[in-house]
Design an enzyme around this catalytic site. Sequence first.
Site, PDB file in Angstrom:
ATOM      1  N   SER A  76       0.834  -1.205   0.000  1.00 52.22           N
ATOM      2  CA  SER A  76       0.000   0.000   0.000  1.00 52.22           C
ATOM      3  C   SER A  76       0.863   1.247   0.000  1.00 52.22           C
ATOM      4  CB  SER A  76      -0.867   0.025   1.255  1.00 52.22           C
ATOM      5  OG  SER A  76      -0.058   0.217   2.402  1.00 52.22           O
ATOM      6  N   ASP A  77       0.356   2.314  -0.611  1.00 49.97           N
ATOM      7  CA  ASP A  77       0.959   3.614  -0.348  1.00 49.97           C
ATOM      8  C   ASP A  77       0.729   3.897   1.135  1.00 49.97           C
ATOM      9  OD1 ASP A  77       2.169   6.092  -0.563  1.00 49.97           O
ATOM     10  OD2 ASP A  77       1.122   6.640  -2.406  1.00 49.97           O
ATOM     11  N   TRP A  78       1.447   4.875   1.668  1.00 46.59           N
ATOM     12  CA  TRP A  78       1.456   5.073   3.124  1.00 46.59           C
ATOM     13  C   TRP A  78       0.080   5.560   3.623  1.00 46.59           C
ATOM     14  CZ3 TRP A  78       5.094   2.507   1.571  1.00 46.59           C
ATOM     15  CH2 TRP A  78       6.229   2.201   2.307  1.00 46.59           C
TER      16      TRP A  78
END
Length: 730
Positions: free
Chosen positions: A252-254
């Site tokens: 995932s992106d952050w």
Amino acid sequence: MHLFLFNIFIILLVLNYVYANLNTLTWAESYTKAKRIVSHMSIEQKVAVVSGTGYKNGLCAGNSGSTTNPYYPSLCLQDSPNGIRLADDVTAGVAGINAAASFDKAAIRARGEYLGKEFRGKGVHVQLGPTLNLLRIPEGGRNWESGGEDPYLIGVLAEETVIGVQSQGVIAMAKHYILNEQELHRNKTSSQIDDRTLHEIYLWPFARAVEAGIGSVMCSYNKINGVYACENDYTLNTILKGQLGFKGFVCSDWIATMSTVNAANNGLDMNMPGQISLTDPGYYFGQNLTDAVRNNQVPEARLTDMAVRVIAARYKMKQDKFYPEVAVSSFQRDKAPKVDVQADHKKLVREMGAASNVLLRNKNNILPLNPMELRSVSIVGSDAGPHPGGRYCEDTECLGGALGWGSGTVKFPYYIDPLQGLRNAFGKDVQVLSSLDDWNLKQAAEVSSKTDYAIVFASANSGEEIFVYQDNFGDRNNISLWNNGDNLIKAVADVNKNTIVVIHSVGPVLMPWINHPNIKAILWPGLPGQESGNSLADIMTGKVNPSGRLPYTIAEERQDYVATPVKDFIIDYSEKLLLGYKWFDFNSIEPLFPFGYGLSYTKFEYSNFNLNSRIQSGYKNGKLIVSNVIVTASVIIENVGGYSGAEVLQVYISFPENCGEPPKSLRHFEKIFVRKGGHVQYEFSLKKKELSIWDTEYKEWVIPSGEYVIHVGASSRDIRYSTKFNILSY
Ligand SMILES: *[C@@H]1O[C@H](CO)[C@@H](O)[C@H](O)[C@H]1NC(C)=O
Ligand SMILES: *[C@@H]1O[C@H](CO)[C@@H](O)[C@H](O)[C@H]1NC(C)=O
Ligand SMILES: *[C@@H]1O[C@H](CO)[C@@H](O)[C@H](O)[C@H]1NC(C)=O
């Protein structure tokens, strides 16, 4: 064997072991190893492998969990696509957009290799890059991290970068998958798109990264047709892991993960950095994922697959053999062990800075400037000078001249500003006057009126949504120059008939002064990094002949571009395939400077274009399927000017008219060095991939039958040969 030789042999073996990781394992080999270790893991251990340990709970931007029996280490995941973020003693080189503007495959590969060496040297297991989104809106805050408006060009950037980075044993992470072309409200917007556009334009670069063996892909914040990217069964399972056959892990992106069960079942393999949000201390993975597996909401086989994918990527890069200790400490920089990974990478940075500088105008061959003949020159604009604060700010929010902000940044170890670089190159016999105050037009004019030449600098900046800079929420609020740039340029040009404009910009800008008769040259160096001034001087003095090309269209007016940023939450990709120059071509809009454009100090002529095509076809489901086409062609490029230099040959294809494709699409390019007075015969071929379109009905890439046109030229609007060929049904 002689003992001495034997010793050397051992040393070489060890060195080889430690430093050179040049061949990665195949996915099959990596899976065998990964499955073996995962078969000894408990549910909790598998969950640890795929879960982030929490924001700021570790040395890196993201840290995965570890296990002891069997042993499996925590991985360090660190920004950025352009170098190591939040670290010291690293190289701040050219941005992705410059790598693309070089149109130089070997240089892009070399950049990937040095990036890989630095990430490895600092013990980073996973580099959060390359960025592979498209420049859809010119305002797009992170456009400069990626490669512009053309999927084929970004595809080459993807392939060469991934091969380069991973050759050093570092796992690359292609991002942001997918349709994250706007920063504003990025975790609330939905990108609405049809299947063909999704495949042909936005997926293309990711497909090339997968083919290059990329170890990981980062899912983005946004929704795609209403479903979040990190829990999107269609884009993750059907397309990425299904159609593209991606074997690595999706991360995932952050704080882009929105659920536990949906995310895991729909294709997310690793959650980063851990917490649900910066304010919610819970975790979607970790205990929640363990519970979901125990409750049979997530099949254990799925968890096993997640862990296998992560661990296989690590085996593929041979990180189990030897890997340096983590030597970054993102949030307490002074605690990081001192490891200097810069080596001589600044040489490459300087070369790439010059190779990606686009010469847009050169009236009367005013450039290059010969320092032996030059008497006096003014250098005007804050963008030519040192950092405004005299120091290097975190995430470069406050950098003048060295642009871009957010997680795509690298802390500059030093910065050769243009004034410094040009002064050094001109030498002490040239009188250099300067005025670095953008708002003092009187002083700018006064200084410029006293010298033979005036070089005026201006810039435009953008970045990531998390930081707001001069009221810009990542995306630019406008595509005009910042800091009074237009007025400054006009003030200088009004008084000096040899005005040279230099623009450092994250993307296209409007040029209301373009027709000023005193503006003789325009240079477009983009984001050249720490060697900015030296790279610029190399071009200005003719030490390097310009060969950069625009990776995007520069329009005359803002409204000439098809897509605009949206303030609400629906981003409609309604222009479909007509992005960038394809839109301009389709609507016969004259750009100010077209995609692929860039001048040289010399002149190239094309001749003897020859084309051959070989076709194998057959029927499948009653439809003509061309199984293989090889179009080969050759052309002679002659350097008929006064300087040795490189031409960027560009090959565009027009598909048969009834296919609904754009007027022409880039399908090949090559940077070709030709010495003064010499010529080169260049041969190339186009294969199935370059001649295919996405068939939405059959859900596969097909080669349409009909009449094609191949265009060979020096830009999207400077076509030297157009020749037809047929791929026909019978
Ligand atoms: C989107 O990001 C903002 C800023 O980081 C955050 O406050 C907000 O909670 C996020 N929204 C969602 C739906 O995750
Ligand atoms: C599990 O997820 C929920 C949200 O779905 C969250 O509120 C909770 O804190 C999480 N639990 C743990 C132990 O992280
Ligand atoms: C464009 O945006 C920049 C940065 O916010 C600002 O300084 C400038 O005044 C704006 N220009 C126009 C024409 O609105």
